[in-house]
Structure formats: C-alpha cells, structure tokens
Design an enzyme around this catalytic site. Structure first.
Site, PDB file in Angstrom:
ATOM      1  N   ASP A 257      -1.824  -9.824   3.588  1.00  0.00           N
ATOM      2  CA  ASP A 257      -2.995 -10.348   4.282  1.00  0.00           C
ATOM      3  C   ASP A 257      -3.495 -11.553   3.493  1.00  0.00           C
ATOM      4  O   ASP A 257      -3.699 -11.461   2.273  1.00  0.00           O
ATOM      5  CB  ASP A 257      -4.092  -9.289   4.378  1.00  0.00           C
ATOM      6  CG  ASP A 257      -3.670  -8.107   5.240  1.00  0.00           C
ATOM      7  OD1 ASP A 257      -2.714  -8.251   6.028  1.00  0.00           O
ATOM      8  OD2 ASP A 257      -4.297  -7.032   5.107  1.00  0.00           O
TER       9      ASP A 257
ATOM     10  N   ARG B 165       0.860  -1.182   0.000  1.00  0.00           N
ATOM     11  CA  ARG B 165       0.000   0.000   0.000  1.00  0.00           C
ATOM     12  C   ARG B 165       0.897   1.232   0.000  1.00  0.00           C
ATOM     13  O   ARG B 165       1.892   1.279   0.729  1.00  0.00           O
ATOM     14  CB  ARG B 165      -0.876   0.063   1.256  1.00  0.00           C
ATOM     15  CG  ARG B 165      -1.824  -1.091   1.466  1.00  0.00           C
ATOM     16  CD  ARG B 165      -2.508  -0.947   2.822  1.00  0.00           C
ATOM     17  NE  ARG B 165      -3.232  -2.143   3.210  1.00  0.00           N
ATOM     18  CZ  ARG B 165      -3.567  -2.430   4.473  1.00  0.00           C
ATOM     19  NH1 ARG B 165      -3.223  -1.588   5.451  1.00  0.00           N
ATOM     20  NH2 ARG B 165      -4.222  -3.523   4.755  1.00  0.00           N
TER      21      ARG B 165
ATOM     22  N   HIS C 149      -8.873  -7.892  12.683  1.00  0.00           N
ATOM     23  CA  HIS C 149      -8.249  -8.973  11.921  1.00  0.00           C
ATOM     24  C   HIS C 149      -9.082 -10.259  11.954  1.00  0.00           C
ATOM     25  O   HIS C 149      -8.546 -11.362  11.863  1.00  0.00           O
ATOM     26  CB  HIS C 149      -6.831  -9.252  12.457  1.00  0.00           C
ATOM     27  CG  HIS C 149      -5.843  -8.200  12.091  1.00  0.00           C
ATOM     28  ND1 HIS C 149      -5.838  -6.952  12.678  1.00  0.00           N
ATOM     29  CD2 HIS C 149      -4.825  -8.194  11.183  1.00  0.00           C
ATOM     30  CE1 HIS C 149      -4.855  -6.220  12.161  1.00  0.00           C
ATOM     31  NE2 HIS C 149      -4.233  -6.942  11.253  1.00  0.00           N
TER      32      HIS C 149
ATOM     33  N   HIS D  81       2.788  -2.663   5.424  1.00  0.00           N
ATOM     34  CA  HIS D  81       2.323  -2.767   4.038  1.00  0.00           C
ATOM     35  C   HIS D  81       3.006  -1.722   3.154  1.00  0.00           C
ATOM     36  O   HIS D  81       3.205  -1.951   1.958  1.00  0.00           O
ATOM     37  CB  HIS D  81       0.805  -2.572   3.975  1.00  0.00           C
ATOM     38  CG  HIS D  81       0.023  -3.759   4.425  1.00  0.00           C
ATOM     39  ND1 HIS D  81      -0.188  -4.871   3.631  1.00  0.00           N
ATOM     40  CD2 HIS D  81      -0.593  -4.016   5.601  1.00  0.00           C
ATOM     41  CE1 HIS D  81      -0.925  -5.750   4.282  1.00  0.00           C
ATOM     42  NE2 HIS D  81      -1.177  -5.254   5.495  1.00  0.00           N
TER      43      HIS D  81
ATOM     44  N   TYR E 234      -7.605 -10.628  17.177  1.00  0.00           N
ATOM     45  CA  TYR E 234      -6.841  -9.386  17.254  1.00  0.00           C
ATOM     46  C   TYR E 234      -7.692  -8.295  16.603  1.00  0.00           C
ATOM     47  O   TYR E 234      -8.318  -8.536  15.573  1.00  0.00           O
ATOM     48  CB  TYR E 234      -5.503  -9.540  16.526  1.00  0.00           C
ATOM     49  CG  TYR E 234      -4.555  -8.372  16.728  1.00  0.00           C
ATOM     50  CD1 TYR E 234      -3.742  -8.312  17.850  1.00  0.00           C
ATOM     51  CD2 TYR E 234      -4.500  -7.330  15.802  1.00  0.00           C
ATOM     52  CE1 TYR E 234      -2.873  -7.241  18.053  1.00  0.00           C
ATOM     53  CE2 TYR E 234      -3.643  -6.257  15.999  1.00  0.00           C
ATOM     54  CZ  TYR E 234      -2.834  -6.213  17.125  1.00  0.00           C
ATOM     55  OH  TYR E 234      -1.984  -5.158  17.322  1.00  0.00           O
TER      56      TYR E 234
ATOM     57  N   ASP F  33     -11.222 -11.135   9.651  1.00  0.00           N
ATOM     58  CA  ASP F  33     -11.543 -11.622   8.307  1.00  0.00           C
ATOM     59  C   ASP F  33     -10.301 -11.913   7.470  1.00  0.00           C
ATOM     60  O   ASP F  33     -10.400 -12.146   6.263  1.00  0.00           O
ATOM     61  CB  ASP F  33     -12.446 -10.625   7.578  1.00  0.00           C
ATOM     62  CG  ASP F  33     -11.798  -9.254   7.391  1.00  0.00           C
ATOM     63  OD1 ASP F  33     -10.693  -9.028   7.943  1.00  0.00           O
ATOM     64  OD2 ASP F  33     -12.401  -8.407   6.700  1.00  0.00           O
ATOM     65  N   HIS F  34      -9.122 -11.899   8.085  1.00  0.00           N
ATOM     66  CA  HIS F  34      -7.899 -12.227   7.358  1.00  0.00           C
ATOM     67  C   HIS F  34      -6.788 -12.528   8.363  1.00  0.00           C
ATOM     68  O   HIS F  34      -6.935 -12.277   9.562  1.00  0.00           O
ATOM     69  CB  HIS F  34      -7.463 -11.077   6.445  1.00  0.00           C
ATOM     70  CG  HIS F  34      -7.036  -9.844   7.188  1.00  0.00           C
ATOM     71  ND1 HIS F  34      -7.934  -8.903   7.665  1.00  0.00           N
ATOM     72  CD2 HIS F  34      -5.803  -9.381   7.552  1.00  0.00           C
ATOM     73  CE1 HIS F  34      -7.287  -7.934   8.288  1.00  0.00           C
ATOM     74  NE2 HIS F  34      -5.988  -8.195   8.230  1.00  0.00           N
TER      75      HIS F  34
ATOM     76  N   HIS G  15      -2.929 -11.438   8.915  1.00  0.00           N
ATOM     77  CA  HIS G  15      -1.837 -10.543   8.514  1.00  0.00           C
ATOM     78  C   HIS G  15      -0.518 -11.199   8.916  1.00  0.00           C
ATOM     79  O   HIS G  15      -0.330 -11.588  10.065  1.00  0.00           O
ATOM     80  CB  HIS G  15      -2.002  -9.197   9.227  1.00  0.00           C
ATOM     81  CG  HIS G  15      -0.791  -8.313   9.147  1.00  0.00           C
ATOM     82  ND1 HIS G  15      -0.717  -7.214   8.308  1.00  0.00           N
ATOM     83  CD2 HIS G  15       0.418  -8.358   9.801  1.00  0.00           C
ATOM     84  CE1 HIS G  15       0.462  -6.624   8.459  1.00  0.00           C
ATOM     85  NE2 HIS G  15       1.169  -7.295   9.355  1.00  0.00           N
TER      86      HIS G  15
END
Length: 248
Positions: free
Chosen positions: A193, A170, A226, A186, A223, A228-229, A231
């Site tokens: 992710d 990013r 987090h 990122h 956490y 849905d993924h 990291h």
C-alpha cells in the site's frame, strides 16, 4: 641487457593495453547484492535474466503484468529499453555494462532498491518479520523484492517524488485483524500500500502512474476502504484496476 629491458617494457605495455580492453568489455564491477557476468539480450535465458527482470519489470509498459521467467523475450526487451531511456542511457534493449552499472547504483547491499527498504514492507501489526503468511518466508521476501522494484519504477516515473509504503507483508492473523480474509495478497508478500510523503503528490496521481509499472492489481480512491492509500500487487495473470475517484 638493453634488449631484455626493451622486451620487458613491451610486455608490460601489451599487458596494460589488454587490461584496458578487458575493462571496457566486462559488463560491470562486482556488486554486493548481485553481479551480472555477461551482456544479456533477446534470446538469453538463465537466472541472470530473472535477476534483470526483477529490476526492470516496472518498465514493461502500460497494462503489462510482466513475468519473471528467466527468458529474455519481447517484454524484457521493451522493459530494458524503457528503463534505459528513463535513466538517460542508449535505449537499445540490450543489457550491458551501462545498464548494469545503473542498476548497481540503484540497489543497496541487501538488494532493496534505493528509495524503499525492507523495514517498510516487513510484517505488519507491529510484529515484523516474514513468517505466518500464506507461503514460506523466502517466497514472501522474493515477492516483496519484486514489488519494491516496481515501486522504484513508479517513483522515478513520477519524477522521483518520494513515496512511502504503509503496509507490505502481513501474517494471516495480522491480515484478519485488520479486516482482511487472512489469505489476501499481503500474506503472500505480493501487495504493498503506497501513499505520498508530506502531501507532495496525490493518491490519484499515484494510481494513474501505477498503470504503467507492471502492477496487475490497482485499488485506490473510490474503491471501498481505499480512500487513504493506493493498493498495488503483483499477482500473476491478472489485470484488475479500480480507483473510481481517479477515473480508473
């Protein structure tokens, strides 16, 4: 005339024998991404060792955030042994023809590993590319390559279950727009992710397996932000894992 013909045939036979011997001792054939020209083992140093380390770091073992330093030390030996064992090779910790051939088979011409791609990890927020981060574009890409190869190790460790990267690099502005600090991992290209594909596994299984593939940071379900993924990132000299819902 007959003697000259015999001599010529003997020379051809000798040359053919020499070629056979040469092909069995040369590390591997040329590769479009990177070609190793010598067998590597403990004590070796150089850029070719670094290239090997990039590709096997994900096999260094539990809670090991392996360095890519061009020095073939104990961590590299362990990583090579584990890589060899995982792919059905003789696990002697020496990177020779069979090891390189397996690596060639796993990498694409653009150097990305077989099951991940640059389009998965390039700039977020719909921008694409590798500029605008906290380091140069070339450093971003070097970091992303390391992260992708560790993701390849993660995938294989899980039984070659397909995984997908939902966020890679990013820019600083993109990172801020999604609630980040603008200077997070990122923006260095160090973080990705990861999610399962079509519900083929769980986030917790990904998080648990990621502990073994040289990711220094692991953040998952439980956490904050987090759920849905998962990291993972490769920042150096750091081990921080937190996925409370997964027992981590």
């Amino acid at each position: 005339m007959r003697r000259r013909l015999s001599t010529l045939l003997a020379a051809i036979a000798l040359a053919m024998t020499g070629l056979v011997v040469l092909s069995s001792t040369t590390p591997a054939n040329a590769d479009a991404c990177y070609t190793w020209s010598r067998t590597l083992k403990a004590g070796a140093t150089g850029a070719d060792v670094s290239q090997l380390q990039i590709r096997v770091a994900g096999w260094a073992g539990y809670r090991t955030n392996m360095a890519v330093d061009g020095s073939y030390g104990p961590q590299t030996t362990t990583a090579v042994k584990n890589f060899q064992a995982a792919y059905g090779l003789s696990a002697d910790g020496v990177a020779g023809p069979d090891t390189f051939t397996k690596l060639y088979g796993l990498q694409k011409d653009d150097c990305s590993p077989a099951h991940f791609s640059w389009t998965e990890v390039d700039g977020g927020c719909g921008v694409g590319g590798y500029s605008g981060g906290s380091v140069s574009s070339s450093t971003v890409k070097a970091n992303l390559l390391r992260a992708m190869w560790r993701a390849e190790a993660l995938r294989h460790r899980m039984g070659d279950i397909p995984l997908r990267v939902t966020s890679g690099f990013r820019s600083q502005s993109c990172d801020r727009s999604v609630g980040g600090s603008g200077t997070g991992q990122h923006t260095y290209g160090r973080a990705i992710d990861v999610v399962p594909v079509n519900g083929n596994t769980t986030l917790c299984r990904i998080a648990q397996a990621a502990r073994y593939v040289s990711f220094g940071t692991l953040l998952g379900p439980g956490y904050p932000d987090h759920n849905d993924h998962v990291h993972v990132d490769i920042r150096p000299d750091r081990i921080f894992w937190s996925a409370p819902s997964c027992g981590i």
